[in-house]
Design a protein around this motif. Structure first.
Motif, short mmCIF file in Angstrom:
data_model
loop_
_atom_site.label_atom_id
_atom_site.label_comp_id
_atom_site.label_asym_id
_atom_site.label_seq_id
_atom_site.Cartn_x
_atom_site.Cartn_y
_atom_site.Cartn_z
N THR A 2 0.83 -1.21 0.00
CA THR A 2 0.00 0.00 0.00
C THR A 2 0.86 1.25 0.00
N LEU A 5 1.62 1.81 -3.49
CA LEU A 5 0.47 2.35 -4.22
C LEU A 5 0.29 3.84 -3.95
N LEU A 56 -8.32 9.35 -6.84
CA LEU A 56 -7.58 8.20 -6.32
C LEU A 56 -6.93 8.52 -4.99
N ILE A 61 -15.36 9.19 -4.77
CA ILE A 61 -15.94 9.00 -6.09
C ILE A 61 -16.45 10.32 -6.66
N GLU B 4 -8.75 2.98 4.35
CA GLU B 4 -9.27 1.84 3.58
C GLU B 4 -8.23 1.28 2.64
N LEU B 5 -7.16 2.04 2.42
CA LEU B 5 -6.15 1.60 1.47
C LEU B 5 -5.42 0.36 1.96
N ASP B 6 -5.40 0.13 3.29
CA ASP B 6 -4.68 -1.01 3.83
C ASP B 6 -5.40 -2.32 3.55
N LEU B 8 -6.64 -3.26 0.78
CA LEU B 8 -6.53 -3.70 -0.62
C LEU B 8 -5.58 -4.89 -0.71
N SER B 62 -8.11 3.64 -12.22
CA SER B 62 -9.17 4.16 -11.35
C SER B 62 -10.33 3.17 -11.23
N TYR B 65 -9.24 0.26 -8.99
CA TYR B 65 -9.09 0.74 -7.61
C TYR B 65 -10.43 0.91 -6.93
N PHE B 66 -11.37 1.59 -7.58
CA PHE B 66 -12.65 1.83 -6.91
C PHE B 66 -13.48 0.57 -6.83
N LEU B 69 -12.11 -1.14 -3.88
CA LEU B 69 -12.33 -0.41 -2.63
C LEU B 69 -13.76 -0.53 -2.16
N GLN B 70 -14.72 -0.50 -3.10
CA GLN B 70 -16.12 -0.56 -2.70
C GLN B 70 -16.69 -1.97 -2.84
N VAL B 74 -17.44 -0.83 -10.19
CA VAL B 74 -17.57 0.61 -10.41
C VAL B 74 -16.94 0.92 -11.76
#
Lengths: 92, 137
Positions: A2, A5, A56, A61, B4-6, B8, B62, B65-66, B69-70, B74
């Motif tokens: 991460t 990233l 990002l 969103i 929330e990035l952790d 992934l 993107s 990623y989304f 994430l969700q 998306v």
């Protein structure tokens, strides 16, 4: 991973901003008017990419709508500018 | 950085990282081409790769990623992609036609346009002025 990233997202933001500065150089010293229009179009595209990269970065969103609007208005403004350069008026 | 990035997994963050690096490198190369290339008709090729491959890579990154994430699909970035793919050739054609028309008009008035002053530009700009002007009229 991460950390890598988030580093990649920061690199994307920085390089898009650098690309916008380079476009600004071409916009300021471009010898002809069509150079300036081309630089302005590229600046619109880079602004759209900047909005996406910010989305990002903040994992939100909302920035998608901003990018969509920037793409739409960029196209319309470039078409109007080229029409003006070619014909001397936008709507004939 | 957002917490929330952790969450992934690696198989998501690795392609997103690679696509982001590819896209940012291509955006930079396109802007450098816009600044460094000597003639207008060479310069218009710089932003083309920014618009196609750079934008495409960042948009796909993107999307992945989304979606991760969700934890659902998306894909409304497809809208931007479709719009860019539709309008980029139109914009390029309009700018090139404007450049050709303005160069012809400047030559018709008897002065060289500032973009074709540097010598090597004559083979980039191959057609003669009088023939194409009289063919147009």
């Amino acid at each position: 991973m991460t950390a890598l990233l988030s580093l990649a997202i920061d690199i994307t933001l920085l390089s898009v901003i650098l690309a916008m500065l380079l476009c600004m150089i071409r916009l300021l010293l471009g010898p002809t008017a069509q150079d300036r229009v081309l630089a302005l179009d590229t600046l619109w595209m880079c602004a759209m990419l900047l909005a996406l990269a910010l989305g990002l970065r903040f994992a939100s969103i909302i920035y998608f709508e901003a990018a969509m609007l920037i793409a739409l208005t960029g196209f319309v403004s470039t078409v109007a500018l080229t029409k003006f350069l070619m014909r001397g008026e936008v709507i004939e | 950085m957002t917490p929330e990035l952790d969450t992934l997994p690696v198989w998501v963050s690795l392609p997103v990282t690679l696509l982001l690096l590819l896209g940012s490198a291509i955006v930079l190369i396109g802007a450098l081409g816009l600044v460094k290339l000597p003639h207008f008709f060479q310069r218009i090729h710089g932003p083309a790769i920014t618009i196609t491959l750079g934008t495409g890579a960042i948009l796909v990154a993107s999307m992945i990623y989304f979606s991760a994430l969700q934890s659902r699909l998306v894909i409304h970035e497809v809208l931007i992609t479709a719009f860019i793919m539709l309008t980029a050739p139109v914009v390029a054609m309009l700018i090139m036609r404007t450049a050709v028309y303005r160069d012809l008009r400047a030559r018709e008035r008897g002065k060289t346009p500032p973009a074709v002053k540097d010598g090597e530009a004559s083979e980039v700009y191959p057609f003669s002025t009088k023939k194409s002007l009289s063919a147009k009229k």
